[in-house]
Write an enzyme that holds these catalytic residues in place. Structure first.
Site, short mmCIF file in Angstrom:
data_model
loop_
_atom_site.label_atom_id
_atom_site.label_comp_id
_atom_site.label_asym_id
_atom_site.label_seq_id
_atom_site.Cartn_x
_atom_site.Cartn_y
_atom_site.Cartn_z
N GLY A 221 6.56 -1.44 -12.90
CA GLY A 221 7.45 -0.14 -13.17
C GLY A 221 6.63 0.67 -14.35
CB THR A 222 4.94 3.86 -14.00
OG1 THR A 222 6.04 4.60 -13.57
CG2 THR A 222 3.97 3.49 -12.89
CB ALA B 122 6.42 0.24 -1.10
N GLY B 123 4.96 1.63 -4.05
CA GLY B 123 4.62 1.11 -5.49
C GLY B 123 6.07 1.26 -6.30
N PRO C 297 0.74 -1.24 -0.02
CG PRO C 297 -0.87 -1.74 1.56
CD PRO C 297 0.45 -2.19 0.96
CB THR D 268 -0.65 -10.61 -11.11
OG1 THR D 268 -0.89 -9.20 -11.42
CG2 THR D 268 -1.60 -11.18 -12.29
CD GLU E 277 8.00 -8.19 -12.86
OE1 GLU E 277 8.76 -8.34 -11.70
OE2 GLU E 277 7.01 -7.55 -12.75
NE ARG E 278 11.31 -2.86 -14.86
CZ ARG E 278 11.98 -2.46 -14.29
NH1 ARG E 278 13.42 -2.53 -14.22
NH2 ARG E 278 11.51 -2.02 -13.05
C1 LIG Z 1 -2.68 -5.02 -13.23
C2 LIG Z 1 -1.42 -4.89 -12.20
C3 LIG Z 1 -0.80 -5.89 -11.87
C4 LIG Z 1 0.31 -6.00 -10.98
N1 LIG Z 1 0.85 -7.01 -10.47
C5 LIG Z 1 1.96 -6.78 -9.60
C6 LIG Z 1 2.47 -8.20 -9.14
O1 LIG Z 1 2.27 -9.25 -9.51
N2 LIG Z 1 3.28 -7.94 -7.96
C7 LIG Z 1 3.84 -6.86 -7.63
O2 LIG Z 1 4.73 -6.73 -6.71
N3 LIG Z 1 3.15 -5.90 -8.12
C8 LIG Z 1 2.45 -5.58 -9.13
N4 LIG Z 1 1.70 -4.42 -9.58
C9 LIG Z 1 2.11 -3.17 -9.04
C10 LIG Z 1 2.76 -2.24 -10.07
O3 LIG Z 1 4.09 -2.92 -10.19
C11 LIG Z 1 2.85 -0.98 -9.59
O4 LIG Z 1 1.53 -0.54 -9.70
C12 LIG Z 1 3.77 0.04 -10.17
O5 LIG Z 1 5.08 -0.11 -9.97
C13 LIG Z 1 3.33 1.20 -9.82
O6 LIG Z 1 3.42 1.75 -8.41
P1 LIG Z 1 2.00 2.36 -7.96
O7 LIG Z 1 0.67 1.92 -8.49
O8 LIG Z 1 1.90 2.36 -6.43
O9 LIG Z 1 2.02 4.00 -8.43
P2 LIG Z 1 3.12 5.16 -7.65
O10 LIG Z 1 4.23 4.57 -7.60
O11 LIG Z 1 2.33 5.57 -6.59
O12 LIG Z 1 3.10 6.00 -8.90
C14 LIG Z 1 2.02 7.02 -9.00
C15 LIG Z 1 2.36 7.88 -10.18
O13 LIG Z 1 3.78 8.61 -9.85
C16 LIG Z 1 4.66 8.35 -10.91
N5 LIG Z 1 5.95 8.49 -10.32
C17 LIG Z 1 6.38 7.83 -9.31
N6 LIG Z 1 7.53 7.71 -8.80
C18 LIG Z 1 7.99 8.75 -9.73
C19 LIG Z 1 9.51 9.41 -10.06
N7 LIG Z 1 10.34 9.13 -9.14
N8 LIG Z 1 9.57 10.07 -11.19
C20 LIG Z 1 8.65 10.26 -11.97
N9 LIG Z 1 7.25 9.85 -11.75
C21 LIG Z 1 6.93 8.98 -10.60
C22 LIG Z 1 4.22 6.93 -11.57
O14 LIG Z 1 5.04 6.87 -12.86
C23 LIG Z 1 2.93 6.98 -11.57
O15 LIG Z 1 2.36 7.88 -12.40
C24 LIG Z 1 0.69 -4.60 -10.56
C25 LIG Z 1 0.11 -3.41 -11.05
C26 LIG Z 1 -1.13 -3.57 -11.90
C27 LIG Z 1 -1.90 -2.24 -12.28
#
Ligand SMILES: Cc1cc2nc3c(=O)[nH]c(=O)nc-3n(C[C@H](O)[C@H](O)[C@H](O)COP(=O)(O)OP(=O)(O)OC[C@H]3O[C@@H](n4cnc5c(N)ncnc54)[C@H](O)[C@@H]3O)c2cc1C
Length: 511
Positions: free
Chosen positions: A371-372, A133-134, A131, A161, A249-250
């Site tokens: 990773g976005t 750490a994304g 929650p 997933t 992964e990527r």
């Molecule tokens: C369908 C789906 C399946 C997934 N499956 C898995 C899984 O199996 N296991 C797992 O561990 N995770 C999983 N994920 C998680 C996924 O890896 C994260 O959602 C992703 O890494 C982004 O984290 P967040 O959603 O918390 O966004 P945040 O990190 O909160 O980012 C929000 C926004 O801020 C931007 N941002 C953040 N930091 C920066 C920066 N330093 N510079 C510029 N922009 C920034 C991001 O690009 C984004 O636009 C899944 C996600 C989805 C949607």
């Protein structure tokens, strides 16, 4: 028999494998569509995938796999991606420890887990995100505390997933609270947590924009006792384990998109030949032909770059930048391909009866998962900025014959002159004649004059104190950039030195 267009560097085994998986996809696509429409997880097809051995391309033969490398895993992902949910399950199962165990696991761990990866008897899930750490994965809060021969895990994971349907969860947890250890990224360790371990539960399943019949959700770890045997890699090496897994992964995440693109092309050729408007099939319109040509271009480039990256991994390289490019490019291409395809098919493209709108929804997920896109750009920029071969400056040297700056690799005219205030000021002022708007780095200065860095630094400091140059310093106070002030320019050379006019400029206009 289905036929896959191979790349020339694929082995005969890889080519035969591609044809076999493609045939399987064609035999099972109707059943997969039924699962999609019913929004049910395709247990039966995934079991068939396992029975065929298609989970095994990334696993060495001695552990029951097919040993077809990252290329083989991409082939399976590309084809199985055409079966929608099945592709996601395959992908995430490959990510849930395969690369990490292969690189960091002990022989006993490989014997214990890899056969069940290869035969698909256990499906995997990877648990990084929380929650709080994304993108900022270093800031996970789930903890693992050693207790005898066991670790006690507490915390939550989210967006996972395969939550619930997977058997093996590759979990990253904090094993140190020391801020200095955190700075060195030595605070994380990785563990294999099994479904059914007491205290390990599914908390919530996310309703998402896509993943229509793939569960993705939250997991709760409440005093989960995990044997020390299940720790993969040394204590505190979880960051390295995570990073090693992320390239793979990527890559796999980019491969799973490609098969769908080929299917879209088939739909587009088929549809536009048969849809008649204004008295002729719409494929007679040049704009439709151009858009389909664009889809073909994106499909081919995406495929080529994906398998190029797979080859780098198979050759033992660490293609951090290439994997990030593949992931970012393929998801963006898929979005653009889906948008073009929907536009070409008009109203029909918007219905769920054609498998187009789902690709658009999945591509949006692709831009965030693993990773976005922004994070991929950060990785690409930062790694390339560190690479020496990308940081050899393209120098401009003044050429008296043509009276203009030319791109050149020859030494500066100041090379090997004595380092004193007069000469160093000339070096910096001469740079104004060529690059009036930019500073010189200290390396540029040294490159131009040569000699001792210490002497250059001392002389620069003295010139700065006299107001003949300005400097930019980093946070630690170290001089990074230098440039001559107007006073410094006037001191170094006469005004004529800096003047320059094109031949057509009238003498009478010069003042
Ligand atoms: C369908 C789906 C399946 C997934 N499956 C898995 C899984 O199996 N296991 C797992 O561990 N995770 C999983 N994920 C998680 C996924 O890896 C994260 O959602 C992703 O890494 C982004 O984290 P967040 O959603 O918390 O966004 P945040 O990190 O909160 O980012 C929000 C926004 O801020 C931007 N941002 C953040 N930091 C920066 C920066 N330093 N510079 C510029 N922009 C920034 C991001 O690009 C984004 O636009 C899944 C996600 C989805 C949607």
């Amino acid at each position: 028999m289905a036929n896959v267009e191979p790349f020339f560097w694929w082995t005969e085994e890889q080519k035969a494998f591609a044809d076999r998986v493609a045939q399987f996809v064609e035999d099972n696509v109707e059943e997969a569509e039924k699962y999609f429409w019913k929004q049910k997880f395709p247990h039966n097809i995934v079991k068939k995938v396992a029975k065929e051995g298609f989970f095994g391309p990334g696993v060495p033969k001695k552990y029951g796999g097919l040993e077809l490398g990252a290329t083989g895993s991409c082939i399976a992902a590309e084809q199985l991606g055409r079966l929608y949910a099945v592709g996601h399950v395959f992908t995430v199962s490959m990510l849930a420890g395969l690369e990490q165990i292969l690189r960091f696991g002990t022989e006993e761990q490989m014997q214990e887990w890899l056969p069940s990866v290869a035969d698909g008897s256990e499906w995997g899930a990877v648990c990084i995100t929380e929650p709080f750490a994304g993108s900022d994965t270093a800031n996970i809060m789930t903890t693992a505390v050693k207790d005898g021969d066991e670790w006690i895990l507490n915390g939550k994971k989210r967006m996972i997933t395969g939550a619930g349907v997977a058997d093996r969860y590759f979990v990253y947890a904090k094993t140190s609270e020391d801020p200095d250890v955190f700075k060195q990224r030595g605070h994380i360790s990785s563990f294999v947590v099994k479904k059914g371990m007491p205290g390990f539960t599914v908390e919530k399943i996310n309703p998402l924009i896509g993943f229509d019949n793939v569960p993705n959700g939250y997991l709760d770890l409440d005093n989960v006792r995990v044997p020390d045997f299940n720790r993969v890699g040394e204590v505190g090496k979880g960051w390295a384990v995570m990073m090693a897994g992320l390239n793979f992964e990527r890559l796999i995440g980019s491969a799973v998109m490609i098969g769908g693109a080929k299917d879209i092309l088939k739909i587009l050729f088929h549809y536009t030949q048969r849809r008649v408007q204004f008295g002729r099939p719409i494929n007679r319109n040049t704009n439709i032909q151009f858009d389909i040509a664009d889809v073909i271009r994106m499909y081919k480039v995406a495929k080529l770059f994906t398998y190029h990256t797979a080859k780098l991994l198979d050759d033992g390289q660490e293609p951090i930048v290439d994997a990030s490019i593949a992931k970012m490019m393929n998801t963006e291409y898929m979005r653009d391909i889906a948008l073009k395809a929907i536009q070409i098919c008009g109203g029909d493209g918007l219905t769920k009866f054609l498998p187009l709108e789902r690709v658009l929804r999945e591509s949006k997920i692709g831009e965030i998962v693993a990773g976005t896109t922004e994070v991929q750009k950060l990785i690409i920029y930062r790694f390339c900025a560190m690479l020496p071969e990308w940081n050899v400056p393209l120098k401009l040297r003044w050429d008296d014959e043509v009276n203009a700056p030319l791109v050149s690799y020859r030494d500066s005219k100041f090379k090997d002159m004595e380092i004193n205030e007069e000469n160093l000021l000339k070096v910096i002022a001469h740079d104004y004649k060529i690059n009036p708007g930019t500073y010189m780095t200290m390396d540029d200065v040294r490159d131009d004059i040569g000699g001792s860095r210490v002497k250059i630094k001392q002389t620069v400091e003295s010139l700065e104190q006299q107001g003949l140059i300005v400097t930019h310093r980093d946070r630690a106070g170290k001089i990074g950039l230098v440039k001559a002030t107007y006073t410094g320019l006037a001191r170094a050379f006469p005004k004529e030195y800096y003047r320059w006019f094109p031949s057509w400029y009238e003498d009478s206009d010069k003042f």
